[in-house]
Design a protein around this motif. Sequence first.
Motif, PDB file in Angstrom:
ATOM      1  N   ASN A 262      15.688  72.949  38.390  1.00  0.00           N
ATOM      2  CA  ASN A 262      14.543  73.613  38.455  1.00  0.00           C
ATOM      3  C   ASN A 262      14.603  74.702  37.140  1.00  0.00           C
ATOM      4  O   ASN A 262      13.289  75.375  36.824  1.00  0.00           O
ATOM      5  CB  ASN A 262      14.225  74.346  39.664  1.00  0.00           C
ATOM      6  CG  ASN A 262      15.354  75.270  40.127  1.00  0.00           C
ATOM      7  OD1 ASN A 262      16.401  75.639  39.182  1.00  0.00           O
ATOM      8  ND2 ASN A 262      15.114  76.068  41.041  1.00  0.00           N
ATOM      9  N   THR A 263      15.463  74.979  36.501  1.00  0.00           N
ATOM     10  CA  THR A 263      15.919  75.833  35.275  1.00  0.00           C
ATOM     11  C   THR A 263      16.603  75.117  34.536  1.00  0.00           C
ATOM     12  O   THR A 263      17.564  74.359  34.585  1.00  0.00           O
ATOM     13  CB  THR A 263      16.223  77.321  35.670  1.00  0.00           C
ATOM     14  OG1 THR A 263      17.657  77.191  36.152  1.00  0.00           O
ATOM     15  CG2 THR A 263      15.378  77.803  36.664  1.00  0.00           C
ATOM     16  N   TYR A 264      16.529  75.441  33.002  1.00  0.00           N
ATOM     17  CA  TYR A 264      17.268  74.928  32.068  1.00  0.00           C
ATOM     18  C   TYR A 264      17.750  76.255  31.218  1.00  0.00           C
ATOM     19  O   TYR A 264      17.164  77.318  31.223  1.00  0.00           O
ATOM     20  CB  TYR A 264      16.584  73.977  31.097  1.00  0.00           C
ATOM     21  CG  TYR A 264      15.845  72.785  32.082  1.00  0.00           C
ATOM     22  CD1 TYR A 264      16.434  71.590  32.303  1.00  0.00           C
ATOM     23  CD2 TYR A 264      14.622  72.932  32.459  1.00  0.00           C
ATOM     24  CE1 TYR A 264      16.041  70.805  33.080  1.00  0.00           C
ATOM     25  CE2 TYR A 264      13.896  71.823  33.160  1.00  0.00           C
ATOM     26  CZ  TYR A 264      14.935  70.682  33.541  1.00  0.00           C
ATOM     27  OH  TYR A 264      14.424  69.643  34.427  1.00  0.00           O
ATOM     28  N   THR A 265      18.578  76.008  30.331  1.00  0.00           N
ATOM     29  CA  THR A 265      19.311  76.747  29.493  1.00  0.00           C
ATOM     30  C   THR A 265      18.356  77.154  28.257  1.00  0.00           C
ATOM     31  O   THR A 265      18.269  78.132  27.569  1.00  0.00           O
ATOM     32  CB  THR A 265      20.845  76.707  28.953  1.00  0.00           C
ATOM     33  OG1 THR A 265      20.690  75.314  28.609  1.00  0.00           O
ATOM     34  CG2 THR A 265      21.660  76.605  30.015  1.00  0.00           C
ATOM     35  N   ASP A 266      17.766  76.065  27.842  1.00  0.00           N
ATOM     36  CA  ASP A 266      16.892  76.054  26.759  1.00  0.00           C
ATOM     37  C   ASP A 266      15.920  74.938  26.905  1.00  0.00           C
ATOM     38  O   ASP A 266      15.778  73.794  27.351  1.00  0.00           O
ATOM     39  CB  ASP A 266      17.568  76.418  25.466  1.00  0.00           C
ATOM     40  CG  ASP A 266      18.587  75.098  25.078  1.00  0.00           C
ATOM     41  OD1 ASP A 266      18.435  74.152  25.623  1.00  0.00           O
ATOM     42  OD2 ASP A 266      19.503  75.281  24.278  1.00  0.00           O
TER      43      ASP A 266
END
Length: 497
Positions: A262-266
Amino acid sequence: MQESPSYFFYQKPEYPRDCKEAIDQCSSDTLSGVYTVKPDGYAEPFEVFCDNDISTVGWTIIQRRTDDSLTFQRGWEEYKNGFGFLSGEFWIGLDKLSYFTNQAKYELRVDMVLANGSSFYVKYNSFRISDEWSNYALVSTDGFRSNWSCIVSTCPHNLTQHSCTCESLCTDPITQTDCYSDCVETCVPKGCLVTGTNSYISNGDSFINVDCSQNCTCIDSQLSCNADYECSTDATCTVKNETRKCYCNEGYEGDGETCVRNTYTDCYDALQDGQTTDGVYTILPAGATTSFTVYCDMTGGGWTVFQRRTDGATDFYKTWNEYQQGFGSKDAGNDFWLGNEQIYQLTNQKGYKLRVDMVKSDGSPIYAEYTSFQIGDVSTKYRLSIGSYSGDAGNGLYYNNGGQFSTHDEDNDGCSHHDYAEGHKGGWWYTTTWCRECYYSYTYCYYFETRSGCNNIGTVSNLNGEYNGGNGKNIWWYYSSQCNLNSAEMKIRPSSV
């Protein structure tokens, strides 16, 4: 220990004689805790712990054992004077107890808890000990009452009580030949026993074993177990909020058996996870504590966009705080600045390269790329660090490398006689390289006038300057061929790609 109804007449002392009198003297506060008392004849007042949580308030605690933190293997003097701490385990002392029980008639209550959490009590209508000369002999314990036959008054967690109204009354506590009781209360399961834990779960609840390899559910007081339970590779078997199960790792969501990012580093991280649509994504750079949104150029290869100028609708003549936190709309086609703090978090988690895409006033596209791009934290004024240049737009950041970020209210350009952020109506990494009093030979868009016939440049690139959506007199890149840009976009991608 609590004072029983007394037939003695006495004059009320300055201090309460026991916890019952202490509570009676309080107009509103009846909380359990430490109170100061002074029994009749005792030399000085002292503190006792008063228990007001029982249905009848005002019990003076004379002994407490709860956690085996205090040894009770003591000598005569210690038992005489007392030991321990009122906040934990203690013995009040035989001397004090003697003065207490000889000033009025008292009853004694003993509350006990078994290892499984069951509790019960015994009570004596009369309780008194003699003085030291008689070795504190136990004088009176008549009128024994108990809830022993009704063994459980408070059931352990996840057990339910078979309730009925009863109380045993025994006049002969030794042989118990004269006890009466209407019923016997017992604790019975209200769910399922979990093997190896000595605990119960309620009907409808589930239990997961210590290594999260088995999920059991209590149905009609019968435990049904599923041995196929297994944590996702992106989950961890742990205990949260007193519940053991598989929990998805940070950046993932789901039930623990299945976890989805649900989230990414970039943006490139999102592209690698199968996200191919251009748009706004939520990211959480490594080491960052708070996630934020970015615009991702997926069709171009997973670039994280941190600046865009396309229509002139967003004013870039902003303060230091606004450039630090970001402004504008990240939706497709809109102008924005991601924020210096966010750019810092992004570019300090790994190596990045920079691409600057621009469209000239004649409609032709140009670009510039740098092998590395990074800015420092706020203590460095977000100092710029870039690598080698390639492209067809010219090395517009050549003179800006190592520069600190400036805004019209935070001038860090190092030039004493010019404020370039104020003059060019934007925020940028201006430096002292072009810090001169006057340029006479240049008359293009990238100068601001300081006096008639005299201009000053400050930088050969200025993508955040004054702009009207196609003919900005203060937005340019490199030399005059890139004046009056129609649009500009700055974006980063891992340098390893």
